[in-house]
Design a protein around this motif. Sequence first.
Motif, PDB file in Angstrom:
ATOM      1  N   LEU A  67      -1.868  -6.449  10.120  1.00  0.00           N
ATOM      2  CA  LEU A  67      -2.234  -7.834   9.842  1.00  0.00           C
ATOM      3  C   LEU A  67      -1.008  -8.723   9.681  1.00  0.00           C
ATOM      4  CD1 LEU A  67      -5.132  -7.228   7.262  1.00  0.00           C
ATOM      5  CD2 LEU A  67      -5.338  -7.678   9.717  1.00  0.00           C
ATOM      6  N   GLY A  99      -3.601   2.479   6.149  1.00  0.00           N
ATOM      7  CA  GLY A  99      -2.419   1.678   5.859  1.00  0.00           C
ATOM      8  C   GLY A  99      -1.917   0.941   7.083  1.00  0.00           C
ATOM      9  N   PRO A 134       0.839  -1.203   0.000  1.00  0.00           N
ATOM     10  CA  PRO A 134       0.000   0.000   0.000  1.00  0.00           C
ATOM     11  C   PRO A 134       0.871   1.250   0.000  1.00  0.00           C
ATOM     12  CG  PRO A 134      -0.014  -1.054   2.160  1.00  0.00           C
ATOM     13  CD  PRO A 134       0.666  -1.997   1.228  1.00  0.00           C
ATOM     14  N   GLU A 147      -3.838  -2.184   7.713  1.00  0.00           N
ATOM     15  CA  GLU A 147      -3.397  -3.277   6.847  1.00  0.00           C
ATOM     16  C   GLU A 147      -2.050  -3.840   7.306  1.00  0.00           C
ATOM     17  OE1 GLU A 147      -2.615  -4.106   2.070  1.00  0.00           O
ATOM     18  OE2 GLU A 147      -3.579  -2.258   2.720  1.00  0.00           O
TER      19      GLU A 147
END
Length: 549
Positions: free
Chosen positions: A298, A292, A266, A295
């Motif tokens: 994760l 961002g 990203p 994400e």
Amino acid sequence: MDRVLKVHPKDNLLVALTDLFKGEIIIYQDEKITLLDDVKAKHKFLTQDLSTGQEIIMYSVLVGKAQSDLKAGNLIHTKNVKHAANSFEIGDRKTDWQKPNIKKWENVTFNGFYRADGSVGTANYWLVIPMVFCENRNLEVLQEALIHPLGYGRKKTYQNQANKLIDLYQAGADKEAILNTEIFVENETEKSKRLFPNVDGIKFLNHDGGCGGIRQDSQTLCGLLAGYITHPNVAGATVLSLGCQNAQINILEEEIKKRDADFSKPMYILEQQKVGTEADLLSLAIKQTFAGLMEANLQERKPAPLSQITIGLECGGSDGFSGISANPAIGYTSDLLVALGGKVILAEFPELCGVEQNISDRCVSTEDARRFSSLMKTYAARAEDAGSGFDMNPSPGNIKDGLITDAIKSAGAAKKGGTSPVAAILDYPEKATKPGLNLLCTPGNDVESTTAEVGSGANVVLFTTGLGTPTGNPIVPVVKIASNTTLFKKMNDIIDVNTGTIIDEGETIYEAGERILNYVIQVASGEVEVCAVKHGQDDFIPWKRGISL
């Protein structure tokens, strides 16, 4: 503990491992020398008489010439020795080497962050990057908005100290009471408050480039920034552009493709002249960065082979022990990692002066040997054209602690590269892609060189020092390694590893190198936080390819 050391049988110098005094008789193997001068620890004295102009040898290479007639037992210093180094040429390949025994590490792993391109990070960061210095203030606003609320700040211990002094002053304390006040220093992060526990931090790469200067500066800057965005320690990035600068977004995107053709991290790009108001730009940047981070959170650490570690090799604040303890120790660590299939990056070209022939001969290909020769000679010529030269590389601190010529400093600094063949020669800011020892053209300047090594892919940096330096990097752990025990004890808040044990406890280079590799594995796994990371030492200085020694 031995009092003196001859590094190589061909040397005509002995290194003082402790303070020695005029009139002492030094016996070393079959040599008996009466000292004609006081010799402080880390400094060197002659083992034979020399006439003016005769060669001084250390590490088996030419490191200087006598400026006057000298006697065995004389201390060498800047007034009686001048820099000298051997010339070099393209010779035969000498790539045979004694690989170290790696059996104990063959099945060892570290826990890292896997990326889509197959690389593995030793950390997980989000970057906020300006394309031009005009955006630096916006970075500062974003930093203020995000760091503490998301739990990435550090306790403001020094501010607390100031507050205590304010209270004392307001209570009527005089100057003497203020100066004698004891204040406990504490440095703790807010890890327990992190909203995104799998993200190690948000890093802001402020710089003064992107416009002005020459167009090549902007191209090089874009290459460096692309190296950071595609780095395995980076989950994604927010990029701020003004719009009219030389360092255009399309140049950055081209440089990213050179390093990762299938780039899929990203990355949010905001151009202020298109977005409009500052408020709109910052609001959008905050929202996109937050998305961002969601994400990036994760990502989790998973076992990875040691071949996924890329070590950058650096030295700064070097002393007369660096080349006989810390540097050869990490040289052996380098050899171990190369034997395991990993990558090593050795930089600082001004600090390879005098050992070029050895480096050139170790290049796997003649083409790389020629490239190395060209880069070295071009760099040296540009330094001379600017009224300087590699001979002016040693700093006042280096000289005070025994590194009196650039060739002495370089011969010791090159020990960081171990003995393995040179797999590739890289010109700044190229990416290291070949397993093995990679040489990267950079200045000797600590931060410029460390910044470059990380941009080329180093995910751990081993940084040796004899005098002490706090240097770190925004996205990569910089392991600080002391060449002497005195430094390790004196500045233990910024030093991680001690190799002074080689000097005063009889530890071998091989034992120290193995110990350092084990430490690297812990650092790469996130089990140990190095001092530079604890202190938030986020040094980042792009090299503009001008003359910097």
